[in-house]
Design a protein around this motif. Structure first.
Motif, PDB file in Angstrom:
ATOM      1  N   GLU A  62       1.526   5.885  -1.900  1.00 41.13           N
ATOM      2  CA  GLU A  62       1.511   7.109  -1.108  1.00 41.13           C
ATOM      3  C   GLU A  62       2.326   8.242  -1.729  1.00 41.13           C
ATOM      4  O   GLU A  62       2.180   9.400  -1.333  1.00 41.13           O
ATOM      5  CB  GLU A  62       2.016   6.808   0.304  1.00 41.13           C
ATOM      6  N   LYS A  63       3.176   7.948  -2.713  1.00 45.50           N
ATOM      7  CA  LYS A  63       4.034   8.974  -3.315  1.00 45.50           C
ATOM      8  C   LYS A  63       3.284   9.873  -4.297  1.00 45.50           C
ATOM      9  O   LYS A  63       3.792  10.929  -4.689  1.00 45.50           O
ATOM     10  CB  LYS A  63       5.218   8.320  -4.029  1.00 45.50           C
ATOM     11  N   ASN A  77      -5.922   3.522  -1.882  1.00 46.70           N
ATOM     12  CA  ASN A  77      -4.543   3.474  -1.374  1.00 46.70           C
ATOM     13  C   ASN A  77      -3.772   4.764  -1.648  1.00 46.70           C
ATOM     14  O   ASN A  77      -2.734   5.006  -1.027  1.00 46.70           O
ATOM     15  CB  ASN A  77      -3.789   2.295  -2.005  1.00 46.70           C
ATOM     16  N   CYS A  78      -4.254   5.588  -2.559  1.00 45.00           N
ATOM     17  CA  CYS A  78      -3.571   6.849  -2.892  1.00 45.00           C
ATOM     18  C   CYS A  78      -3.991   7.925  -1.878  1.00 45.00           C
ATOM     19  O   CYS A  78      -4.676   8.911  -2.223  1.00 45.00           O
ATOM     20  CB  CYS A  78      -3.898   7.275  -4.307  1.00 45.00           C
ATOM     21  N   ILE A  79      -3.587   7.761  -0.663  1.00 44.66           N
ATOM     22  CA  ILE A  79      -4.082   8.608   0.434  1.00 44.66           C
ATOM     23  C   ILE A  79      -3.532  10.034   0.374  1.00 44.66           C
ATOM     24  O   ILE A  79      -4.090  10.941   1.003  1.00 44.66           O
ATOM     25  CB  ILE A  79      -3.747   7.974   1.799  1.00 44.66           C
ATOM     26  N   ASN A  80      -2.461  10.262  -0.376  1.00 48.13           N
ATOM     27  CA  ASN A  80      -1.876  11.608  -0.458  1.00 48.13           C
ATOM     28  C   ASN A  80      -2.236  12.329  -1.763  1.00 48.13           C
ATOM     29  O   ASN A  80      -1.718  13.420  -2.031  1.00 48.13           O
ATOM     30  CB  ASN A  80      -0.352  11.531  -0.324  1.00 48.13           C
ATOM     31  N   LYS A 140       0.816  -1.223   0.000  1.00 49.85           N
ATOM     32  CA  LYS A 140       0.000   0.000   0.000  1.00 49.85           C
ATOM     33  C   LYS A 140       0.843   1.263   0.000  1.00 49.85           C
ATOM     34  O   LYS A 140       0.469   2.281  -0.581  1.00 49.85           O
ATOM     35  CB  LYS A 140      -0.927  -0.010   1.214  1.00 49.85           C
ATOM     36  N   SER A 141       2.003   1.203   0.651  1.00 50.07           N
ATOM     37  CA  SER A 141       2.846   2.403   0.748  1.00 50.07           C
ATOM     38  C   SER A 141       3.365   2.858  -0.620  1.00 50.07           C
ATOM     39  O   SER A 141       3.747   4.017  -0.784  1.00 50.07           O
ATOM     40  CB  SER A 141       4.026   2.147   1.687  1.00 50.07           C
TER      41      SER A 141
END
Length: 400
Positions: A48-49, A72-75, A44-45
């Motif tokens: 995050e980019k 999953n694209c939390i940012n 998942k990380s």
């Protein structure tokens, strides 16, 4: 590459493409991928980019795999979804809003047609009416049984073949089932005496991407070719500008799939005056009963009305194409007129709209020879007179 050719921007320096087998890790700021490839990433990380996401064919985000990727694209503060079609299901619309934000409808297809930014377009709904005996037999069919009957109907498939050959310029026939329908239509076209110099192409999920791309490039320079293609491979993602006609060999009620399929022929081309959809409809209704595929057509009509498409419903008596009856009127009975002593038919001309619906002979010369077991002598046709009001035994004596 198409959009960067005018300003010398070099996409390979800034874009990393993630497809099947490609490395998922890169320092490039822009990453281009299919959702299928991203779905295989379990970390998942990794997502995050990203702080900016653009989703093409955004109507598909309702799929579980895509909701997982976007979740999953939390940012990702900035999210843009693009699509030409949305369904009217409230739950799906709410999912899209939750993942991509509010929906803004910028323009309709009708407005694009009026602005001449896409091809002029109309629809011919060819409604095939079956005989009463067939309608009674099909009445108790479940949906899948009805579909199986229709796609295996030899007369219906020959109608599709003849329709395709009657159309000018490049034509695409869309089907749903590869082995039981698409392959049958393809072989009918390929082996027809009417094929002449026309090129026939077959595209489905089993055809490699490189071969599909090769056919796509060829089609841009074709004049009168026919593509037999599965809906799954052609409804989205394939751009062929030089398509003029589209035939729905069998279709359902999905708003998105139907509109995406229509989109295949709307692209502008210098030789395209108008794009035409031939929507083949099967009327197996009897009494108050309406068959499944006819009900699906009624749903498609609602879509056509919502999109303000120009359409015409053409009823076709599928019990017969009428040609045989017409020939009887032309060639039969003249010798019963006292003033006519000799009569010969030297030529017959049929208007194109009648030719287009010709189903072909039931047996043909070859079939009649096989039926009569006569291969090495001439065949003569005659009508025994009188032919009404006599018993089979009397008729047998007359023809001995």
């Amino acid at each position: 590459e198409d959009y960067s050719s005018n300003n010398n921007w070099e996409p390979e320096k800034f874009i990393h493409k993630i497809f099947s087998g490609q490395d998922k890790n890169s320092e490039h700021k822009i990453q281009l991928s299919t959702w299928q490839s991203l779905h295989t990433i379990k970390t998942k990380s990794w997502f995050e980019k990203f702080d900016f996401i653009i989703v093409d064919e955004a109507h598909g985000v309702k799929a579980t795999s895509l909701t997982s990727i976007l979740g999953n694209c939390i940012n990702a503060k900035y999210r843009i979804g693009l699509t030409g079609t949305l369904d009217n299901v409230k739950a799906n619309i709410n999912t899209i809003k939750g993942l991509l934000g509010p929906i803004n409808k910028l323009i309709t297809t009708k407005e694009l047609i009026d602005r001449k930014q896409v091809a002029d377009f109309n629809i011919k709904c060819l409604v095939l009416k079956y005989n009463e005996e067939t309608c009674k037999a099909v009445r108790k069919f479940k949906y899948q049984e009805e579909i199986k009957y229709l796609i295996s109907n030899e007369k219906r498939n020959n109608f599709i073949k003849n329709l395709a050959f009657s159309l000018d310029k490049n034509t695409i026939i869309l089907f749903n089932f590869v082995e039981t329908h698409g392959k049958v239509i393809y072989e009918l076209l390929l082996n027809s005496k009417h094929k002449k110099q026309r090129n026939i192409y077959f595209i489905h999920g089993g055809v490699e991407g490189e071969e599909r791309e090769r056919i796509r490039n060829i089609m841009e320079n074709e004049k009168n070719a026919i593509i037999v293609a599965s809906v799954g491979t052609m409804s989205t993602g394939i751009s062929i500008k030089n398509l003029h006609n589209i035939i729905f060999a069998i279709s359902g009620k999905s708003r998105i799939r139907n509109l995406q399929s229509i989109g295949r022929v709307l692209r502008l081309h210098e030789e395209k005056e108008k794009a035409v959809l031939y929507d083949i409809v099967d009327n197996l209704s009897i009494g108050k009963h309406q068959n499944f595929t006819l009900l699906h057509f009624l749903e498609r009509v609602k879509i056509y009305n919502q999109e303000q498409f120009e359409y015409k419903i053409i009823n076709i008596d599928f019990k017969t194409d009428g040609i045989a009856h017409l020939l009887v009127n032309i060639m039969g009975g003249q010798m019963d007129i006292d003033n006519i002593t000799k009569c010969a038919v030297k030529d017959i001309w049929f208007p194109k709209h009648i030719e287009d619906l010709f189903l072909g002979p039931k047996f043909g010369i070859k079939g009649i020879r096989e039926y009569t077991k006569t291969h090495d002598k001439p065949l003569f046709g005659a009508i025994v007179k009188p032919k009404i009001g006599i018993t089979p035994q009397t008729l047998l004596e007359m023809v001995k």
